[in-house]
Motif scaffolding. Sequence first.
Motif, PDB file in Angstrom:
ATOM      1  N   ILE A 106     -16.392  53.643  10.112  1.00  0.00           N
ATOM      2  CA  ILE A 106     -16.394  53.471   8.653  1.00  0.00           C
ATOM      3  C   ILE A 106     -16.430  51.998   8.293  1.00  0.00           C
ATOM      4  O   ILE A 106     -17.169  51.573   7.399  1.00  0.00           O
ATOM      5  CB  ILE A 106     -15.156  54.156   8.032  1.00  0.00           C
ATOM      6  N   GLU A 107     -15.634  51.182   8.988  1.00  0.00           N
ATOM      7  CA  GLU A 107     -15.629  49.739   8.726  1.00  0.00           C
ATOM      8  C   GLU A 107     -16.978  49.124   9.060  1.00  0.00           C
ATOM      9  O   GLU A 107     -17.470  48.252   8.334  1.00  0.00           O
ATOM     10  CB  GLU A 107     -14.516  49.071   9.536  1.00  0.00           C
ATOM     11  N   LYS A 109     -19.897  50.582   8.969  1.00  0.00           N
ATOM     12  CA  LYS A 109     -20.855  50.986   7.936  1.00  0.00           C
ATOM     13  C   LYS A 109     -20.660  50.191   6.652  1.00  0.00           C
ATOM     14  O   LYS A 109     -21.628  49.921   5.930  1.00  0.00           O
ATOM     15  CB  LYS A 109     -20.718  52.487   7.652  1.00  0.00           C
ATOM     16  N   SER A 110     -19.413  49.791   6.353  1.00  0.00           N
ATOM     17  CA  SER A 110     -19.146  49.027   5.130  1.00  0.00           C
ATOM     18  C   SER A 110     -19.822  47.666   5.164  1.00  0.00           C
ATOM     19  O   SER A 110     -20.047  47.039   4.129  1.00  0.00           O
ATOM     20  CB  SER A 110     -17.637  48.861   4.916  1.00  0.00           C
ATOM     21  N   LYS A 279     -16.437  40.540   2.185  1.00  0.00           N
ATOM     22  CA  LYS A 279     -17.680  41.143   1.708  1.00  0.00           C
ATOM     23  C   LYS A 279     -18.362  40.288   0.650  1.00  0.00           C
ATOM     24  O   LYS A 279     -19.573  40.347   0.473  1.00  0.00           O
ATOM     25  CB  LYS A 279     -17.409  42.538   1.142  1.00  0.00           C
TER      26      LYS A 279
END
Length: 285
Positions: A106-107, A109-110, A279
């Motif tokens: 999940i990380e 993919k972020s 991000k």
Amino acid sequence: EIIAVDKTEQLQATFSGVSEQGLLSNRGNQHYFANLNYKKADKTADIKLELFITQEGVVYVKVQNLEEVVNKIAGDTELMYGKEGEAVLQNMIAKYRKKWIELSEIEAKSFGLTLLSRTNECDIARQKLKLDKSELETLKNGYLNNPFVVLEEDLGSEKINGIRSHHYKLSLNDAKLKAFTEGTGQLPLMELFRTCQQTTLFGLSVAELKSSAVELWVDSATHKITQLSVQHDVNKATSTYQLSPLQKTPQSKISQPKDAVLYSNFQKEIESFLGVPLKQIGTFN
């Protein structure tokens, strides 16, 4: 490679690596080296990464030029950290310079690392796929009757990684592709094809692949693929994916990194100092 329509922004990523069962099989552990080059107006950044992806989809990342990258982030976000802050920054760099950072799927993919996914429905189905001789013969005959890959243009001969190769421009014939899938639809491979319509080559869907410019280079002597290029336009940007298979044989066993630091812990420490979410600074504005 991703280039904005106004040509002022560009991200180029180059990967090389080995796999326990072949880079395209998506089975077993995989070990990559990546060079990322980002340009926007007068800003540039070069990031050198080492990546390890497990069969279960966990991603390990090591930034090989961490000091250069962190100092670039600090400079471009105009941080005023003074002498005390400089000491903290250098200690942080020293702490993580040679460390693996562990990211969950999940990380990963972020951060847009969707091409590294190992556990989506399509990849699980592909890993289970096995074909016997009769099924392979059915596929072969199905394609001979409906050759849906069209050679649009012969672009001549050139060397790819030192290998003399024929260069072709390709496209897909929709009618023959439909006839091929209908004629072979009972095979497990075609069930896989239906499952993977949204995540085929380079993470593109079947529809996206149809609208892309595809070029292929083939070894003049052995007729093996030496390079594949897919160019896709979306949202006023052009993405170019290029694959040059150099690894001749899979590596039997690739050891998983040890003593890795969880990304969540790394994120908290570096963001507390920089004062900016990772991000938000990924593009070095």
